[in-house]
Design a protein around this motif. Structure first.
Motif, mmCIF file in Angstrom:
data_model
loop_
_atom_site.group_PDB
_atom_site.id
_atom_site.type_symbol
_atom_site.label_atom_id
_atom_site.label_comp_id
_atom_site.label_asym_id
_atom_site.label_seq_id
_atom_site.Cartn_x
_atom_site.Cartn_y
_atom_site.Cartn_z
ATOM 1 N N GLN A 1 0.739 -1.149 -0.067
ATOM 2 C CA GLN A 1 -0.153 0.286 0.063
ATOM 3 C C GLN A 1 0.774 1.368 0.147
ATOM 4 O O GLN A 1 0.501 2.413 -0.619
ATOM 5 N N HIS A 2 1.942 0.905 0.813
ATOM 6 C CA HIS A 2 2.808 2.331 0.740
ATOM 7 C C HIS A 2 3.425 2.511 -0.399
ATOM 8 O O HIS A 2 3.670 3.724 -0.769
ATOM 9 N N TRP A 3 4.160 1.443 -1.140
ATOM 10 C CA TRP A 3 4.934 1.750 -2.301
ATOM 11 C C TRP A 3 3.778 2.232 -3.481
ATOM 12 O O TRP A 3 4.214 2.783 -4.364
ATOM 13 N N GLY B 1 -1.609 5.633 3.957
ATOM 14 C CA GLY B 1 -2.239 4.246 4.095
ATOM 15 C C GLY B 1 -1.543 3.444 4.494
ATOM 16 O O GLY B 1 -1.910 2.559 5.662
ATOM 17 N N GLY B 2 -0.169 3.272 4.322
ATOM 18 C CA GLY B 2 0.829 2.170 4.465
ATOM 19 C C GLY B 2 1.254 2.312 6.228
ATOM 20 O O GLY B 2 1.127 1.527 7.039
ATOM 21 N N MET C 1 0.209 0.069 9.369
ATOM 22 C CA MET C 1 1.323 -0.605 10.163
ATOM 23 C C MET C 1 1.101 -0.027 11.604
ATOM 24 O O MET C 1 1.398 -0.690 12.597
ATOM 25 N N ARG C 2 0.689 1.259 11.802
ATOM 26 C CA ARG C 2 0.609 1.749 13.182
ATOM 27 C C ARG C 2 -0.880 0.836 14.047
ATOM 28 O O ARG C 2 -0.814 0.596 15.100
ATOM 29 N N ALA C 3 -1.534 0.491 13.049
ATOM 30 C CA ALA C 3 -2.723 -0.349 13.628
ATOM 31 C C ALA C 3 -2.398 -1.707 14.111
ATOM 32 O O ALA C 3 -2.758 -2.070 15.230
ATOM 33 N N LEU C 4 -1.372 -2.089 13.466
ATOM 34 C CA LEU C 4 -1.066 -3.558 13.838
ATOM 35 C C LEU C 4 -0.164 -3.391 14.960
ATOM 36 O O LEU C 4 -0.022 -4.178 15.875
ATOM 37 N N LEU C 5 0.716 -2.261 14.881
ATOM 38 C CA LEU C 5 1.333 -2.032 16.496
ATOM 39 C C LEU C 5 0.562 -1.882 17.485
ATOM 40 O O LEU C 5 0.644 -2.407 18.549
ATOM 41 N N ASP C 6 -0.497 -1.242 17.571
ATOM 42 C CA ASP C 6 -1.635 -0.805 18.428
ATOM 43 C C ASP C 6 -2.109 -2.310 19.087
ATOM 44 O O ASP C 6 -2.072 -2.675 20.033
ATOM 45 N N MET D 1 9.553 2.900 7.396
ATOM 46 C CA MET D 1 8.506 3.438 6.376
ATOM 47 C C MET D 1 8.378 5.084 6.355
ATOM 48 O O MET D 1 8.060 5.698 5.355
ATOM 49 N N GLU D 2 8.149 5.354 7.728
ATOM 50 C CA GLU D 2 7.801 6.818 7.782
ATOM 51 C C GLU D 2 9.063 7.686 7.525
ATOM 52 O O GLU D 2 8.855 9.018 7.382
ATOM 53 N N GLY D 3 10.251 7.169 7.387
ATOM 54 C CA GLY D 3 11.362 7.632 6.785
ATOM 55 C C GLY D 3 11.713 7.905 5.446
ATOM 56 O O GLY D 3 12.589 8.407 4.886
ATOM 57 N N GLN D 4 10.733 7.129 4.622
ATOM 58 C CA GLN D 4 10.769 7.387 3.148
ATOM 59 C C GLN D 4 10.023 8.437 2.608
ATOM 60 O O GLN D 4 9.151 8.850 3.271
#
Length: 271
Positions: A221-223, A230-231, A235-240, A268-271
């Motif tokens: 989704q991110h790429w 979205g990506g 990922m944050r939802a999975l982390l939670d 991902m957030e660094g890209q």
């Protein structure tokens, strides 16, 4: 030297000796069957020889380390049944293909699988056919034929969707299909199938496998749309979810997935 009638009689005698030893003396049975086939070739009726070949395959089946020999015996038996019994030909071709797959002979396995599967032959119950599609798919994938592999995995998954007690097989096939689709650039479909596999793994309580599928879908989704969130949102939802699970039921598996998810979210957030 035996004549035709004598060879036929000797072949029948050897086949009878083999039949008496099929269950408790498989080594002797195999020896007598091979001798019977050699002695009876050209003098016994074709169907009789085909049946002896099938018995040889049966004796050899399940013996570890003999997959290549089993494949050769099954291919010979399939050839003997050609023109006599289509069902036996298909079954023995699948026996050969699956033995070649287990032996790591993936190019030969794909060739053997392709005949009956390409013709739409499905001689086994859905669960067994799903295993066949899975093996065919793995051989294709190992040859780099990812798009074709994905099709086989998806067909296997379809077959077991309604089969009770086969949720794990369905999840494995869905995950395999997603990775194959990912490898051949079918990103949108891969994302959908990764999320389906994640749901299936979640229903089975497989935290690590569910997390891996969700992370793979999030990266796709991110790429596809790096300018959107979205990506990272996925990922944050999975982390939670993992953090809540760690508080409720801590385990090494959850901690490992937390580590991977945090690391990949930062990346991902660094890209």
């Amino acid at each position: 030297m035996l004549g035709g009638d004598g060879e036929a009689t000797e072949a029948v005698r050897l086949a009878d000796l083999a039949a008496m030893r099929l269950l408790d003396q498989p080594g002797d049975a195999e020896k007598y069957l091979r001798q019977a086939l050699s002695c009876g070739d050209g003098v016994l009726p074709a169907e009789h020889l085909a049946r002896l070949s099938s018995q040889l395959v049966m004796v050899m089946s399940g013996q570890q380390g003999r997959e290549r020999e089993l494949a050769a015996a099954a291919q010979e038996a399939a050839a003997r049944w050609t023109g006599i019994s289509a069902a036996d030909t298909v079954h023995l071709t699948f026996v050969a293909a699956r033995a070649l797959h287990r032996a790591g002979e993936h190019a030969a396995a794909v060739t053997a699988f392709a005949g009956p599967i390409g013709s739409g032959e499905a001689p086994y119950p859905p669960m067994e056919m799903a295993l066949v599609f899975g093996q065919y798919g793995r051989s294709l994938k190992l040859l780099g034929r990812h798009r074709e592999a994905a099709g086989q995995f998806l067909e296997g998954e379809r077959l077991v969707q309604a089969e009770p007690g086969q949720a794990e097989m369905q999840a494995e096939l869905a995950w395999s299909a997603a990775t194959a689709l990912d490898s051949c650039g079918e990103d949108d479909q891969a994302q959908v199938v990764y999320l389906r596999a994640a749901r299936l793994w979640g229903a089975l309580g497989q935290v690590s496998k569910r997390a891996r599928c969700i992370r793979s879908a999030a990266w796709l989704q991110h790429w596809a749309s790096p300018a959107t969130s979205g990506g990272p949102t996925a990922m944050r939802a999975l982390l939670d979810e993992l953090e809540q699970l760690e508080r409720a039921a801590p385990s090494p598996a959850v901690r490992t997935e937390l580590t991977y998810t945090r690391r990949q979210l930062v990346e991902m957030e660094g890209q």
